[in-house]
Design a protein around this motif. Structure first.
Motif, PDB file in Angstrom:
ATOM      1  N   GLU A   7       0.815  -1.200   0.000  1.00  0.00           N
ATOM      2  CA  GLU A   7       0.000   0.000   0.000  1.00  0.00           C
ATOM      3  C   GLU A   7       0.855   1.258   0.000  1.00  0.00           C
ATOM      4  O   GLU A   7       0.579   2.206  -0.703  1.00  0.00           O
ATOM      5  CB  GLU A   7      -0.909  -0.001   1.222  1.00  0.00           C
ATOM      6  N   THR A  10       2.066   2.021  -3.469  1.00  0.00           N
ATOM      7  CA  THR A  10       1.154   2.551  -4.466  1.00  0.00           C
ATOM      8  C   THR A  10       1.025   4.058  -4.355  1.00  0.00           C
ATOM      9  O   THR A  10       0.708   4.726  -5.323  1.00  0.00           O
ATOM     10  CB  THR A  10      -0.251   1.931  -4.327  1.00  0.00           C
TER      11      THR A  10
ATOM     12  N   VAL B 444      -6.246  -0.735 -16.254  1.00  0.00           N
ATOM     13  CA  VAL B 444      -6.984  -1.932 -15.844  1.00  0.00           C
ATOM     14  C   VAL B 444      -7.865  -2.405 -16.999  1.00  0.00           C
ATOM     15  O   VAL B 444      -7.914  -3.591 -17.323  1.00  0.00           O
ATOM     16  CB  VAL B 444      -7.849  -1.622 -14.602  1.00  0.00           C
ATOM     17  N   VAL B 472     -11.387  -2.356  -7.665  1.00  0.00           N
ATOM     18  CA  VAL B 472     -11.159  -1.572  -8.885  1.00  0.00           C
ATOM     19  C   VAL B 472     -11.931  -0.248  -8.821  1.00  0.00           C
ATOM     20  O   VAL B 472     -11.394   0.808  -9.164  1.00  0.00           O
ATOM     21  CB  VAL B 472     -11.552  -2.368 -10.147  1.00  0.00           C
ATOM     22  N   LEU B 475     -10.092   2.276  -6.921  1.00  0.00           N
ATOM     23  CA  LEU B 475      -8.839   2.819  -7.454  1.00  0.00           C
ATOM     24  C   LEU B 475      -9.045   4.257  -7.916  1.00  0.00           C
ATOM     25  O   LEU B 475     -10.150   4.644  -8.279  1.00  0.00           O
ATOM     26  CB  LEU B 475      -8.334   1.983  -8.635  1.00  0.00           C
ATOM     27  N   VAL B 483      -1.610   0.212 -14.020  1.00  0.00           N
ATOM     28  CA  VAL B 483      -1.209  -0.738 -12.991  1.00  0.00           C
ATOM     29  C   VAL B 483       0.309  -0.795 -12.814  1.00  0.00           C
ATOM     30  O   VAL B 483       0.800  -1.472 -11.926  1.00  0.00           O
ATOM     31  CB  VAL B 483      -1.739  -2.163 -13.290  1.00  0.00           C
ATOM     32  N   GLY B 487       2.159  -4.796 -13.262  1.00  0.00           N
ATOM     33  CA  GLY B 487       1.112  -4.598 -12.268  1.00  0.00           C
ATOM     34  C   GLY B 487       1.641  -4.329 -10.878  1.00  0.00           C
ATOM     35  O   GLY B 487       1.010  -4.680  -9.882  1.00  0.00           O
ATOM     36  N   THR B 489       1.757  -1.929  -8.912  1.00  0.00           N
ATOM     37  CA  THR B 489       1.051  -1.132  -7.916  1.00  0.00           C
ATOM     38  C   THR B 489      -0.065  -1.926  -7.237  1.00  0.00           C
ATOM     39  O   THR B 489      -0.695  -1.439  -6.318  1.00  0.00           O
ATOM     40  CB  THR B 489       0.435   0.122  -8.544  1.00  0.00           C
ATOM     41  N   LEU B 490      -0.318  -3.150  -7.698  1.00  0.00           N
ATOM     42  CA  LEU B 490      -1.383  -3.963  -7.094  1.00  0.00           C
ATOM     43  C   LEU B 490      -0.778  -5.074  -6.238  1.00  0.00           C
ATOM     44  O   LEU B 490       0.368  -5.468  -6.444  1.00  0.00           O
ATOM     45  CB  LEU B 490      -2.252  -4.587  -8.201  1.00  0.00           C
ATOM     46  N   SER B 491      -1.568  -5.584  -5.302  1.00  0.00           N
ATOM     47  CA  SER B 491      -1.079  -6.703  -4.495  1.00  0.00           C
ATOM     48  C   SER B 491      -1.238  -7.999  -5.288  1.00  0.00           C
ATOM     49  O   SER B 491      -1.928  -8.033  -6.314  1.00  0.00           O
ATOM     50  CB  SER B 491      -1.864  -6.791  -3.189  1.00  0.00           C
ATOM     51  N   GLN B 494      -4.810  -9.022  -5.838  1.00  0.00           N
ATOM     52  CA  GLN B 494      -5.502  -8.136  -6.784  1.00  0.00           C
ATOM     53  C   GLN B 494      -5.101  -8.462  -8.215  1.00  0.00           C
ATOM     54  O   GLN B 494      -5.938  -8.509  -9.117  1.00  0.00           O
ATOM     55  CB  GLN B 494      -5.156  -6.674  -6.463  1.00  0.00           C
ATOM     56  N   ARG B 495      -3.798  -8.736  -8.402  1.00  0.00           N
ATOM     57  CA  ARG B 495      -3.327  -9.078  -9.743  1.00  0.00           C
ATOM     58  C   ARG B 495      -4.022 -10.357 -10.231  1.00  0.00           C
ATOM     59  O   ARG B 495      -4.452 -10.447 -11.377  1.00  0.00           O
ATOM     60  CB  ARG B 495      -1.818  -9.293  -9.728  1.00  0.00           C
TER      61      ARG B 495
END
Lengths: 607, 612
Positions: A7, A10, B444, B472, B475, B483, B487, B489-491, B494-495
């Motif tokens: 987090e 991001t 996305v 989503v 976001l 992303v 990707g 920036t996502l966990s 989430q990916r």
């Protein structure tokens, strides 16, 4: 929690990422240079001698103009050339040329030796310091940047020190010597030459800015091109699975063309600015010829001196032509230096204590006293955690994703220090325990067991470098992995590939576990260390571990509650607090978080 | 697109092959090459012209003025114009040469990069499995760069040849005796430079290699920082790094020694030439063979030519590296084994039917991962593939999605051998969500649509089914959120859900999930699977799974053991009759039961003690 670090990532902007949270050294170029030289004392070793040699080598540049002048003015003055004089002058000059060439050779060798030695030291210091940084500064988004600190950034310094730096010195010397000699011959003509070149010298920084900007864009586009190409390689399965070849090809083409356009643009700028000095030199020569003839007729300059003057003008061209390039390199070098000094300036916030204590080996106890933790600028992820883990106990830590389990593990292994409260091992504050002692006694197996590009054996041995092949084999057997090992094509010699990618995720975890087990710690901490392993193997492993960790303290973070059932005590985390603790049999009977977790887990296990 | 060159035989020298590579560039961009060479020839000619102009000025304006003590305005102006005029032409030549050489080089790089990446996209996944990522990236990047590196100095070198010929003619015209000095010095410079580059290039390549190794160690070490820290191996790692860094230092010093020797020598040689010209010229002047202006012209020519002549060496020096780069690029371009496609389209329109008959596959010859796999999945069924770690489950899913073709046997979609289906037909019917998710550095929406023309409602519908609509819509820019690379920036969870939505939006007739919810919370996973089962009427579903909850949703189970189908049937039947399967999926239950029994024993023991 990994979720928490993700987090914080991001919220980072792209700009943050290029200048990672490492301390940005606010130094001027000169201070950066000084500080850099202080860190690599090799730079200064024998510098005086190198400079003397540089001056001597530079003097060699004016031999030709002087020789021409002497020959014309003295050798050819009469109707008949004075051959003996010319011969002597030429031989003398030839010797001088050879001598200055020798000086040039010695200067170069000394320069390379001192700068490369200094830079190797700087690389080593930078690399070591990166490993001293806490896991927060090392997070994955910044790793690429950290790598370039000890590679590309140092290379840029190296390129400047060996080429650009010397070019600057030699060029300045060349301009100085040429100007002095020109002034001796004729001050009026010297003024004309400088009058022609001064505007160029003033305009150079502007050109340099233009060129530098163009090349920055080239590098950015090159990075984007590489990213696009790597998508086609790394994402090859997805691209085929969804038949998006055409779309991917278009993306690559766009990136390739953008890079080409940026390269062409940069080349055009250089192409236009580069010949300017040629033109200026020609104008200067033409003016000098005209003015020189006028002056010569007036008797204030000889023909030989005038011609020598024309030769001297050529000495102006090359330094000015390379100047934009040198300025670029100087800027890159200073920027590179600033970045690597920035790494070295970033304090290792989790540092090895000076005069720390060494704890004796043996059963180990851990105490958390009112421990709290928050990531920098983030909300607290762990609050008022107080817990006692007596020697030889087996503790299971459970909770939902984001409840603070992994933070607990990172604090216990001192990958991070608590924001409040303290953690004691055998009654000693963790912050006062020598790293070498702590890492020997407490070992964690993270969920993603990173492997090195080496054989299976070497990877397991990473836990204890002195271990023999038999030790490695025994460790695997004791963990009940002998069958698995036998099934591998080359057994212990199986290469695991980059990051262990030749093995499956589950197999990587097996190796990581064996590695930690071989290290023989007093406290073994497993952070979902077998999450990708199939149930049968996991149960077998759990049994084996139960056997081999008997007599040690063991903490396991688990999403499979079978681990919790076997533990002496279960710690249940929720929203950063321990909300329940006690043996499984007690917790499961009382309503609460644990009972809920257990119910949903058993529902998943049994149909 | 560069012409396909057959790999040169070993007997032919590197130089010959190097010139062949250059020939490829000339053939594919003949006009730009010609223009660059013409510009460079102009530059070369005008360099000689500049010295001639100065000589002319010396003889006709300068010396007469000094001799006679008066200036002739006309000749003086002419001399000045001549000097400036040649310089303007020379500058134009330099400009054209530099810019055109750049365009030539960059165009060839772009050609090769496109060709190489097209090939990456065309070659089958099996080929990708055999080639490490790092190698493929450097094929498209540094190898392409190396292959076309000689193009940058090439026009200059051609121009220098023009320059040398012009200079030779000019000097011979002035005086044949002086020309002898030039004919000795210039070839000597060229040969010395060639020796220099030959000595330098292996050393420079070694330094480059070590630089890559230093970088690799840093990469690996920083990637494994956590492991290194937890095992306290920082000092050992630092020593490993320092050893390579020191080797790099020594390699760079070795480069420096050669550079340090040859650079001053290359500079000294033309200077000695000028001195020789002065001596020989004076003797010739005495005998009346030359005029003083001629002497100046030749001497000046020497100072002008000494630097450009090295361009010949630069081109020759780049050739070995160029050949290596080109060969590597060619290896990719000439790789065969593309997927064969037929022209048929699958017959079915509803849920797909799958028949696997005797399929076998191995990544390495002689070590099959799957052997004689045979089973049938009726349309609309939900099937779980279960097996131990390393039993070949993922490989099987790749066969079913036709990412790879079986070495033996056949995989049929709706009764048709997948190899006879038209290009794009399989991916239009089958969607695979792999174990390792991969997202593009894109929004996305584009990551889900992947070029498919679908309205946002359908994307949201897919996201809902994948339990991803919540995060989503939270976001910053919703579907338009970028992303990041892979990707980032996502966990992980989430990916995975984005990847799942990507498959669902295609409304596949066969959906394959390869442990595709491993990073998702158990609760969320449950909701996803229930959602899928409710909508499963439209498609056949295959899931690779360990969790009992997942298996329970399946109509039947294919159980793999070391690459062989050990059993196939409904879960309950397999539990009854297949021991391996039972051991695997009930491992936790048995564990718990045994533990309970153990505890009961202990309790009994205690009871007995109390009784006693």
């Amino acid at each position: 929690m990994t979720a928490a670090t993700e987090e914080t990532d991001t919220t980072e902007t792209a700009a943050d990422r290029t200048a990672p949270g490492l301390r940005a050294a606010e130094r001027t170029a000169l201070e950066t240079f000084r500080h850099g030289v202080r860190l690599s004392p090799e730079f200064r070793r024998g510098l005086a001698g190198t400079l003397v040699l540089a001056v001597l080598a530079t003097l060699g540049k004016v031999i030709v103009p002087v020789a021409v002048q002497q020959v014309i003015d003295r050798g050819l003055r009469g109707d008949v050339p004075d051959i003996p004089f010319i011969r002597n002058a030429v031989v003398l000059c030839a010797l001088a040329v050879l001598l200055t060439a020798l000086c040039g050779y010695l200067m170069n060798v000394r320069l390379y030796r001192s700068t490369e030695s200094g830079l190797a030291t700087l690389r080593g210091k930078g690399f070591r310091h990166v490993h001293d940084l806490s896991v927060l500064s090392q997070n994955s988004e910044r790793r690429g940047a950290l790598v370039s600190r000890v590679t590309g950034d140092v290379d840029q310094i190296s390129a400047f020190m060996q080429w650009g730096g010397m070019v600057v010195i030699v060029a300045c010397g060349q301009l100085l010597v040429a100007t002095t000699l020109m002034a001796v011959y004729s001050w009026q003509l010297t003024l004309i030459v400088w009058g022609c070149f001064l505007p160029v010298i003033i305009a150079l920084p502007r050109f340099q800015k233009l060129v530098a900007g163009a090349y920055i864009r080239v590098r950015e586009r090159a990075g984007e091109m590489l990213a696009a190409v790597s998508e086609s390689v790394v994402g090859s399965a997805v691209i085929r699975a969804h038949a998006t070849e055409d779309r991917t090809a278009e993306r690559i083409d766009r990136a390739v063309d953008a890079q080409r356009a940026a390269q062409t643009r940069a080349q055009k700028i250089v192409g236009f600015t580069f010949p300017i000095t040629e033109l200026v030199a020609a104008v200067a020569i033409a003016l000098v010829v005209v003015a020189g003839v006028v002056l010569g007729v007036g008797g204030s300059i000889s023909a030989g001196r005038l011609i020598a003057f024309l030769f001297l003008i050529t000495l102006f061209i090359s330094p000015l032509q390379t100047a934009t390039e040198v300025l670029n390199e100087a800027q890159n070098a200073i920027a590179g230096w600033r970045r690597i000094l920035g790494v070295l300036d970033t304090p290792a916030d989790v540092a090895d204590p000076v005069d720390g204590s060494t704890l004796p080996r043996g059963p180990i106890s851990v105490t958390f006293e009112d421990v709290g933790f928050a990531y920098p600028g983030g909300p607290p992820v762990l609050r008022e955690v107080s817990v006692d883990i007596p020697p030889r106990t087996r503790v299971a830590v459970v909770g939902e994703t984001g409840s603070g389990k992994t933070t607990f593990a990172k604090l216990l292994t001192r990958l991070m220090d608590p924001s409040s409260g303290r953690i004691l091992v055998d009654g000693v504050d963790l912050r006062r325990v020598r790293f070498s002692s702590l890492r020997e006694r407490v070992v964690m197996v993270p969920q993603d067991g990173f492997l090195f590009d080496a054989s299976l054996e070497d990877n397991v041995r990473f836990g204890r470098p002195s271990a023999t092949r038999a030790d490695v084999e025994r460790a695997l057997t004791e963990l009940g992995l002998a069958d698995w090992l036998e099934g591998l094509p080359a057994g212990l010699d199986t290469p695991v590939g980059q990051r262990g990618e030749s093995l499956s995720a589950g197999e990587r975890q097996l190796v990581a576990l064996a590695r930690a087990y071989l290290a023989d710690p007093d406290l073994l901490l497993l952070d979902e260390a077998t999450s990708a392993v199939d149930p049968a193997t996991e149960v077998r492993l759990a049994r084996a571990l139960e056997g081999v960790t008997r007599g040690r303290t063991a903490v396991s973070i688990a999403h499979r509650l079978s681990t919790a059932q076997a533990a002496d005590e279960v710690l249940v985390f929720q929203h950063g607090r321990i909300v329940q603790r006690g043996p499984h049999s007690v917790l499961v009977a009382e309503p609460g978080v644990y009972a809920d977790l257990y119910a949903s887990w058993t529902a998943g296990v049994t149909s | 697109m560069p012409a396909q060159e057959s790999p040169a035989g070993d007997s032919r020298s590197v130089m010959v092959r190097g010139f062949q590579v250059i020939g490829v560039a000339i053939r594919s961009e003949p006009w730009i090459f010609t223009a660059a060479v013409l510009a460079s020839a102009l530059y070369g000619g005008m360099t000689v012209g500049a010295s001639w102009a100065l000589g002319w000025a010396t003889d006709n304006a300068l010396l007469p003025a000094f001799r006679d003590g008066r200036t002739a305005a006309g000749t003086l102006t002419a001399a000045a114009l001549l000097i400036v005029g040649t310089a303007v032409l020379k500058a134009a030549g330099i400009m054209g040469r530099r810019i055109l050489a750049g365009i030539l080089q960059y165009r060839m790089q772009a050609h090769s990069r496109r060709a190489v990446t097209r090939q990456y996209l065309r070659l089958p996944l099996a080929w990708h499995h055999r080639h490490p990522t790092g190698q493929l990236l450097s094929n498209a990047n540094s190898d392409v760069e190396a292959a076309w590196a000689p193009l940058a100095p090439l026009p200059m070198a051609v121009g220098v040849i023009v320059m040398l010929v012009t200079a030779a003619v000019a000097i011979v015209l002035v005086d044949p005796i002086l020309a002898v000095v030039g004919f000795l010095i210039f070839p000597a410079v060229a040969v010395l430079n060639l020796v220099y580059q030959r000595r330098l290039s292996p050393l420079a390549m070694r330094a480059q290699q070590l630089r890559a190794e230093v970088s690799e160690i840093a990469h690996e070490s920083f990637d494994g920082a956590l492991v290194i820290k937890t095992l306290g191996r920082e000092d050992a790692e630092a020593a490993r790094f320092q050893a390579r860094a020191d080797a790099l230092r020594d390699a760079n010093i070795a480069v420096g020694r050669v550079r340090g020797l040859f650079d001053p020598l290359l500079e000294a040689l033309p200077t000695l030439g000028v001195l020789a010209v002065l001596l020989v010229g004076s003797v010739r002047l005495e005998s009346g063979g030359v005029a003083a202006g001629d002497l100046i012209q030749v001497a000046y020519l020497f100072t002008l030519l000494s630097f450009p002549i090295r361009a010949l060496g630069w081109v020759l020096a780049e050739l070995p590296r160029s050949v290596v780069g080109w060969t590597r690029v060619q290896d990719v371009l000439s790789a065969t084994g593309s997927m064969e496609y037929g022209s048929r389209n699958p017959e079915g329109t509803g849920p797909a039917r799958i028949d696997v008959e005797g399929a076998g596959y191995g990544y390495v010859p002689g070590a099959p991962v799957l052997r004689d796999v045979t089973f049938t999945i009726a349309p609309g069924r939900t099937v779980a593939i279960v097996g131990q770690t390393g039993s070949g489950k993922s490989t099987l899913t790749q066969l079913l999605a036709r990412l790879i073709d079986p070495d033996t046997g056949v995989v049929r979609l709706d009764g048709a051998d997948m190899r006879t289906l038209a290009k794009g037909a399989v991916s239009a019917s089958v969607a695979l969500v792999p174990q390792q998710t991969f997202l593009f550095d894109d929004s996305v929406r584009d990551n889900i649509a992947l070029g498919l023309d679908v309205p946002d409602e359908r994307i949201w519908e897919a996201l809902r089914l994948a339990q991803a609509d919540g995060f989503v819509s939270g976001l910053q820019a919703g579907l338009d959120t970028h992303v990041g690379e892979r990707g980032a920036t996502l966990s992980g969870g989430q990916r995975q859900r984005i990847a799942l939505a990507r498959a669902l939006v295609r409304r596949p007739r066969l959906l394959i999930l390869d442990d595709a919810t491993s990073s998702v919370d158990a609760q969320v996973e449950k909701r996803i699977l229930h959602g899928l089962r409710d909508g499963a009427g439209d498609s056949t579903v295959i899931v690779v799974a360990y969790r009992m909850a997942t298996i329970a949703l399946a109509d039947e189970v294919v159980y793999l053991e070391q690459g062989v189908v050990a059993d196939h049937g409904p879960h309950e039947r397999l539990l009854d009759r297949c021991r391996g399967y039972r051991d695997l999926v009930t491992a936790y239950e048995r564990e718990e039961a045994e533990r309970a029994a153990l505890e009961a024993d202990e309790d009994e023991d205690e009871d007995e003690e109390i009784v006693a």
